[in-house]
Design a protein around this motif. Structure first.
Motif, PDB file in Angstrom:
ATOM      1  N   THR A  50      -3.716   1.431 -11.614  1.00  0.00           N
ATOM      2  CA  THR A  50      -3.537   1.076 -10.211  1.00  0.00           C
ATOM      3  C   THR A  50      -2.304   0.190 -10.114  1.00  0.00           C
ATOM      4  OG1 THR A  50      -4.588   0.142  -8.241  1.00  0.00           O
ATOM      5  CG2 THR A  50      -5.109  -0.953 -10.294  1.00  0.00           C
ATOM      6  N   THR A  51      -1.407   0.512  -9.182  1.00  0.00           N
ATOM      7  CA  THR A  51      -0.179  -0.272  -9.091  1.00  0.00           C
ATOM      8  C   THR A  51       0.301  -0.448  -7.662  1.00  0.00           C
ATOM      9  OG1 THR A  51       2.063  -0.549  -9.954  1.00  0.00           O
ATOM     10  CG2 THR A  51       1.405   1.706  -9.403  1.00  0.00           C
ATOM     11  N   ALA A  52       0.894  -1.622  -7.422  1.00  0.00           N
ATOM     12  CA  ALA A  52       1.600  -1.868  -6.162  1.00  0.00           C
ATOM     13  C   ALA A  52       3.102  -1.790  -6.455  1.00  0.00           C
ATOM     14  CB  ALA A  52       1.237  -3.234  -5.610  1.00  0.00           C
ATOM     15  N   GLY A  54       4.660  -3.400  -8.693  1.00  0.00           N
ATOM     16  CA  GLY A  54       5.198  -4.686  -9.133  1.00  0.00           C
ATOM     17  C   GLY A  54       5.902  -4.466 -10.462  1.00  0.00           C
ATOM     18  N   GLY A  57       3.567  -3.495 -13.438  1.00  0.00           N
ATOM     19  CA  GLY A  57       3.037  -2.134 -13.374  1.00  0.00           C
ATOM     20  C   GLY A  57       4.108  -1.111 -13.724  1.00  0.00           C
ATOM     21  N   ILE A  91      -2.551   1.745  -3.410  1.00  0.00           N
ATOM     22  CA  ILE A  91      -3.284   1.500  -2.167  1.00  0.00           C
ATOM     23  C   ILE A  91      -2.257   1.136  -1.103  1.00  0.00           C
ATOM     24  CG2 ILE A  91      -5.069   0.127  -1.042  1.00  0.00           C
ATOM     25  CD1 ILE A  91      -6.066  -0.467  -4.005  1.00  0.00           C
ATOM     26  N   LYS A 150      -7.621  -3.195   1.143  1.00  0.00           N
ATOM     27  CA  LYS A 150      -7.434  -3.138  -0.315  1.00  0.00           C
ATOM     28  C   LYS A 150      -8.711  -2.757  -1.062  1.00  0.00           C
ATOM     29  CE  LYS A 150      -3.375  -4.856  -2.107  1.00  0.00           C
ATOM     30  NZ  LYS A 150      -3.064  -6.130  -2.718  1.00  0.00           N
ATOM     31  N   SER A 168      -4.404  -2.706 -14.910  1.00  0.00           N
ATOM     32  CA  SER A 168      -3.789  -3.506 -13.844  1.00  0.00           C
ATOM     33  C   SER A 168      -2.565  -4.244 -14.388  1.00  0.00           C
ATOM     34  CB  SER A 168      -4.803  -4.494 -13.246  1.00  0.00           C
ATOM     35  OG  SER A 168      -4.602  -5.798 -13.754  1.00  0.00           O
ATOM     36  N   GLY A 169      -1.732  -4.705 -13.463  1.00  0.00           N
ATOM     37  CA  GLY A 169      -0.490  -5.376 -13.849  1.00  0.00           C
ATOM     38  C   GLY A 169      -0.598  -6.896 -13.843  1.00  0.00           C
ATOM     39  N   ARG A 178      -5.422 -16.139 -13.072  1.00  0.00           N
ATOM     40  CA  ARG A 178      -5.005 -15.216 -14.143  1.00  0.00           C
ATOM     41  C   ARG A 178      -4.623 -15.922 -15.446  1.00  0.00           C
ATOM     42  NH1 ARG A 178      -1.524 -11.015 -10.292  1.00  0.00           N
ATOM     43  NH2 ARG A 178      -3.168 -10.905  -8.721  1.00  0.00           N
ATOM     44  N   ARG A 244       4.321 -16.360  -8.220  1.00  0.00           N
ATOM     45  CA  ARG A 244       3.469 -15.966  -7.086  1.00  0.00           C
ATOM     46  C   ARG A 244       3.532 -16.997  -5.946  1.00  0.00           C
ATOM     47  NH1 ARG A 244      -1.665 -14.204  -7.203  1.00  0.00           N
ATOM     48  NH2 ARG A 244      -1.203 -12.106  -6.483  1.00  0.00           N
ATOM     49  N   ARG A 247       3.524 -15.844  -2.273  1.00  0.00           N
ATOM     50  CA  ARG A 247       2.376 -15.093  -1.728  1.00  0.00           C
ATOM     51  C   ARG A 247       1.459 -16.040  -0.965  1.00  0.00           C
ATOM     52  NH1 ARG A 247       1.404 -10.230  -4.567  1.00  0.00           N
ATOM     53  NH2 ARG A 247      -0.123  -9.760  -2.947  1.00  0.00           N
ATOM     54  N   CYS A 256      -6.025 -11.105  -3.510  1.00  0.00           N
ATOM     55  CA  CYS A 256      -6.289 -10.257  -2.339  1.00  0.00           C
ATOM     56  C   CYS A 256      -7.693  -9.657  -2.343  1.00  0.00           C
ATOM     57  CB  CYS A 256      -5.294  -9.111  -2.310  1.00  0.00           C
ATOM     58  SG  CYS A 256      -5.544  -7.981  -3.686  1.00  0.00           S
ATOM     59  N   HIS A 259      -9.331  -8.001  -7.412  1.00  0.00           N
ATOM     60  CA  HIS A 259      -9.737  -8.364  -8.771  1.00  0.00           C
ATOM     61  C   HIS A 259     -10.862  -9.395  -8.796  1.00  0.00           C
ATOM     62  CE1 HIS A 259      -6.325  -6.007  -9.939  1.00  0.00           C
ATOM     63  NE2 HIS A 259      -5.531  -6.761  -9.216  1.00  0.00           N
TER      64      HIS A 259
HETATM   65  N1  LIG Z   1      -1.608  -2.094  -3.123  1.00  0.00           N
HETATM   66  C1  LIG Z   1      -2.001  -1.935  -4.398  1.00  0.00           C
HETATM   67  N2  LIG Z   1      -2.233  -0.702  -4.869  1.00  0.00           N
HETATM   68  C2  LIG Z   1      -2.654  -0.537  -6.146  1.00  0.00           C
HETATM   69  N3  LIG Z   1      -2.811  -1.553  -7.026  1.00  0.00           N
HETATM   70  C3  LIG Z   1      -2.569  -2.801  -6.607  1.00  0.00           C
HETATM   71  C4  LIG Z   1      -2.179  -3.056  -5.264  1.00  0.00           C
HETATM   72  N4  LIG Z   1      -2.009  -4.405  -5.137  1.00  0.00           N
HETATM   73  C5  LIG Z   1      -2.294  -4.951  -6.327  1.00  0.00           C
HETATM   74  N5  LIG Z   1      -2.619  -3.998  -7.229  1.00  0.00           N
HETATM   75  C6  LIG Z   1      -2.975  -4.183  -8.641  1.00  0.00           C
HETATM   76  O1  LIG Z   1      -3.085  -5.586  -8.912  1.00  0.00           O
HETATM   77  C7  LIG Z   1      -1.991  -6.001  -9.757  1.00  0.00           C
HETATM   78  C8  LIG Z   1      -1.551  -7.388  -9.391  1.00  0.00           C
HETATM   79  O2  LIG Z   1      -0.999  -7.349  -8.091  1.00  0.00           O
HETATM   80  P1  LIG Z   1      -0.448  -8.638  -7.378  1.00  0.00           P
HETATM   81  O3  LIG Z   1       0.055  -9.616  -8.371  1.00  0.00           O
HETATM   82  O4  LIG Z   1       0.468  -8.157  -6.320  1.00  0.00           O
HETATM   83  O5  LIG Z   1      -1.702  -9.371  -6.761  1.00  0.00           O
HETATM   84  S1  LIG Z   1      -2.788  -8.938  -5.715  1.00  0.00           S
HETATM   85  O6  LIG Z   1      -3.702  -8.011  -6.422  1.00  0.00           O
HETATM   86  O7  LIG Z   1      -2.122  -8.303  -4.571  1.00  0.00           O
HETATM   87  O8  LIG Z   1      -3.468 -10.179  -5.335  1.00  0.00           O
HETATM   88  C9  LIG Z   1      -0.942  -4.929  -9.540  1.00  0.00           C
HETATM   89  O9  LIG Z   1       0.017  -4.931 -10.578  1.00  0.00           O
HETATM   90  P2  LIG Z   1       1.379  -4.062 -10.484  1.00  0.00           P
HETATM   91  O10 LIG Z   1       1.049  -2.750 -11.112  1.00  0.00           O
HETATM   92  O11 LIG Z   1       2.357  -4.858 -11.283  1.00  0.00           O
HETATM   93  O12 LIG Z   1       1.749  -3.911  -9.060  1.00  0.00           O
HETATM   94  C10 LIG Z   1      -1.819  -3.704  -9.525  1.00  0.00           C
HETATM   95  O13 LIG Z   1      -2.324  -3.406 -10.802  1.00  0.00           O
END
Ligand SMILES: Nc1ncnc2c1ncn2[C@@H]1O[C@H](COP(=O)(O)OS(=O)(=O)O)[C@@H](OP(=O)(O)O)[C@H]1O
Length: 297
Positions: A50-52, A54, A57, A91, A150, A168-169, A178, A244, A247, A256, A259
């Protein structure tokens, strides 16, 4: 109240005792992120990322892609330890920066991979969402906002894809909740495995990798942004030692909901909805009572 399907409880992790998990984590701590990911691709059923998009990810995605390429050459040479493909989900909260949406497209083109996008239930556009829940829900009820944009879409994705383990990232150097992250976690209540292969890396290590391997990244990083979520709650990092810090600036919040304990979050969301409905019903009853004498007269 949006609830697509019954919540999933993962069965695979049920075989893990706390001692077993501790043992695996001790082993994983000694491996490079590439090796952790490779182990997961071989050993964990129902693995997804799952990634945003970032920076973390993106590094993981690039590593997965390289392992897949190696996998093909390994298969050609008769080496048969199979690395399973890892479906990728995003997402779309409907409140992302345009730069993030552009990046999602660039990443798909760069790696030639399909991306599964999940949005709030029954919403295609921001207008759809706001017609159901009003404008700026994050200001009036941020718990419901997080749940709707989310948590529920994420859970729906896990359910539809039969996910038992999610990459997750998150990293320890992102601090807050974290700071003591394990590489492999079992989500309380659901039993879903969460893998954080870059848990031990710093932002600098992530950045060095992105540049070295020419991985596409969010254009906002060049404007001082470090951690990027929804446009209304994200600013450039105000503290260079805390990536962060941009944020939810000025708020107590640092996560958010994606997690945190899913069942707890869902229960809080449902309680909030009940309160809102009760308030609405009592207002309607009061309005009707105020009109009734006038009608009788
Ligand atoms: N919108 C959305 N879609 C899918 N996955 C998501 C999303 N938001 C957070 N993540 C997952 O959470 C990892 C950490 O994100 P953030 O540091 O941005 O924090 S937060 O989750 O929004 O609080 C983020 O790590 P990255 O892969 O580096 O983006 C993802 O594994």
């Amino acid at each position: 109240m949006p609830e697509s399907t019954a919540p999933q409880v993962s069965s695979f992790s049920a075989t893990f005792t706390p001692a077993h998990l501790k043992f695996i984590n001790a082993k994983l701590e000694k491996l490079s992120p590439e090796k952790i990911i490779e182990w997961a691709m071989i050993s964990l059923p129902g693995l997804i990322q799952t990634t945003a998009f970032g920076p973390t990810g993106l590094v993981i995605l690039d590593m997965i892609n390289r392992i897949h390429i190696d996998n093909q050459s390994a298969a050609n040479s008769g080496y048969n330890t199979r690395r399973h493909p890892v479906p990728l989900i995003f997402i779309d909260t409907l409140y992302h920066f345009q730069e993030t949406l552009d990046l999602a497209q660039r990443v798909q083109d760069h790696y030639n991979i399909p991306l599964k996008v999940y949005k709030p239930l029954n919403c295609e556009t921001t207008a759809d969402f706001e017609s159901q829940y009003g404008q700026q829900l994050w200001e009036t009820d941020d718990l419901s906002y997080d749940y709707l944009v989310k948590v529920e879409p994420g859970r729906r994705a896990y359910q539809e894809l039969g996910a038992q383990a999610v990459i997750s990232g998150r990293r320890r150097s992102q601090k807050g909740d974290r700071a003591h992250l394990d590489i492999l976690e079992i989500e309380s209540g659901t039993g879903l495995l969460k893998l954080n292969p870059l848990a031990t890396w710093s932002f600098q290590q992530v950045w060095t990798y992105l540049r070295a391997y020419q991985v596409p990244f969010n254009a906002l990083l060049d404007q001082g942004y470090r951690s990027i979520g929804d446009w209304h709650s994200t600013k450039p990092a105000s503290n260079p030692d805390d990536e962060r810090s941009g944020r939810w600036e000025g708020k107590q919040k640092s996560e958010c909901g994606l997690h945190v304990d899913y069942f707890k979050m869902r229960a809080e969301f449902q309680a909030t909805q009940k309160k809102k409905q009760a308030l609405l019903a009592s207002r309607e009853a009061a309005a009707a009572a105020a009109v009734a004498p006038a009608v009788q007269a």
